[in-house]
Scaffold this active site. Structure first.
Site, PDB file in Angstrom:
ATOM      1  N   GLU A   1      -4.747   2.518   7.058  1.00 48.92           N
ATOM      2  CA  GLU A   1      -4.416   2.514   5.460  1.00 48.92           C
ATOM      3  C   GLU A   1      -5.198   3.309   4.966  1.00 48.92           C
ATOM      4  OE1 GLU A   1      -6.265  -0.172   1.668  1.00 48.92           O
ATOM      5  OE2 GLU A   1      -5.132  -1.457   3.383  1.00 48.92           O
TER       6      GLU A   1
ATOM      7  N   SER B   1     -10.955  -0.599   3.091  1.00 49.60           N
ATOM      8  CA  SER B   1     -10.118  -1.122   4.205  1.00 49.60           C
ATOM      9  C   SER B   1      -9.635  -0.072   5.013  1.00 49.60           C
ATOM     10  CB  SER B   1      -9.060  -1.904   3.664  1.00 49.60           C
ATOM     11  OG  SER B   1      -9.424  -3.118   2.890  1.00 49.60           O
TER      12      SER B   1
ATOM     13  N   ARG C   1       0.660  -1.292   0.081  1.00 48.97           N
ATOM     14  CA  ARG C   1      -0.084  -0.003  -0.009  1.00 48.97           C
ATOM     15  C   ARG C   1       0.953   1.237  -0.141  1.00 48.97           C
ATOM     16  NH1 ARG C   1      -2.175  -3.582  -1.483  1.00 48.97           N
ATOM     17  NH2 ARG C   1      -3.949  -4.710  -0.732  1.00 48.97           N
TER      18      ARG C   1
END
EC number: 1.3.1.98
Length: 301
Positions: free
Chosen positions: A293, A223, A173
């Site tokens: 995230e 998420s 990520r």
């Protein structure tokens, strides 16, 4: 001449909206106003906006489809640039070139129509191509780093550069763009020839899994947490007894504890408070510190 008058003169012809609420542009349905919300139609208009902002010392940022961000209730100062009109996608052999504002899911469907394999993992990931590169988006064992051939960017100084996957220093990520301040303009994806039916079956399977496991019927930011090494964030949250845990109008999804959903006119502060509370409670229960995230942008109210 005021900044606004100068802006309207120098950026004539570009769609600029003043004090524009951002909640209607965000998947979470929260967020305050942008001072100046801009919709460039091409990379040249984008470059004009960035040049003007730099000359006038006005802060600026680019948002993709705002699918994995939370905009605070006080909004964002300066320019917020939405690139959804930069959405051209072309196919050349086994390569797909997509502008930054192209919808990621639609780009995977274009790959399907041309029987190109390698993009199936992204068939249900909301957001833009540019945002997907920025975050190295991924799912079900695949990620953007696996298929990116090159990426054209506008640097924070207004120069256009072409970067390789190595230049982007992809991680989980993460991409180097997060530190560089550059803006993704377009991306080339290197795919492989496949069988239309096989590709479609895999995309259908992944779509079914997503619909089965994720609370797609509610506004959310996707998420919330990165996957801890050796664990799953949703499982840790569930084991801490936090499914259905709610602050204000935002709650931890009963369907998938890795998601936080806006169920009752929640605010960005509700999201932030819930995220922090979940981090603390999971730490107490398992000893593991979850890492966010989702990006949180702007000012508190």
């Amino acid at each position: 001449m005021s900044v606004r008058e100068k802006m309207l003169e120098i950026l004539e012809g570009i769609d600029i909206r003043f004090q524009e609420p951002l909640h209607s542009y965000s998947y979470t349905k929260v967020g305050g106003e942008a001072d100046y919300l801009v919709f460039p139609r091409n990379r040249f208009e984008l470059a004009r906006v960035v040049k003007f902002a730099n000359q006038e010392n006005i802060p600026w940022m680019v948002l993709g489809n705002a699918s994995n961000i939370i905009v605070r209730d006080g909004g964002i100062r300066g320019f917020v640039i939405l690139c959804d009109k930069l959405n051209n996608v072309s196919v050349d052999g086994y390569t797909i070139e997509a502008e930054a504002g192209a919808n990621l899911i639609e780009t995977t469907r274009i790959a399907l129509r041309h029987s190109l394999t390698g993009f199936e993992f992204a068939c249900g990931i909301p957001g833009s191509v540019g945002g997907a590169v920025f975050m190295n988006a991924g799912a079900y064992g695949g990620e953007i780093a696996h298929i990116l051939q090159s990426c054209k960017v506008l640097t924070k100084d207004g120069e256009i550069e072409t970067l390789s996957a190595k230049d982007l220093a992809f991680g989980y990520r993460h991409s180097a763009i997060q530190e560089s301040g550059a803006v993704v303009l377009s991306v080339k994806f290197a795919l492989a020839p496949g069988t239309h039916q096989v590709i479609k079956q895999e995309m259908d399977r992944l779509t079914h899994l997503r619909e089965l496991k994720q609370p797609l019927e509610y506004p959310s930011c996707g998420s919330v947490f990165k996957r801890p090494v050796g664990h799953f964030a949703g499982q840790l949250i569930s084991e801490a007894g936090l499914k259905g845990y709610r602050i204000g109008g935002v709650e931890v999804s009963e369907k998938h504890a890795g998601f936080m959903i806006n169920v009752a006119d929640g605010t960005a502060k509700d999201y932030e408070d819930l995220i922090q509370s979940v981090i603390e409670k999971v730490k107490e229960h398992s000893g593991i510190t979850l890492e966010r995230e989702v990006r949180i942008l702007g000012e508190s109210k």
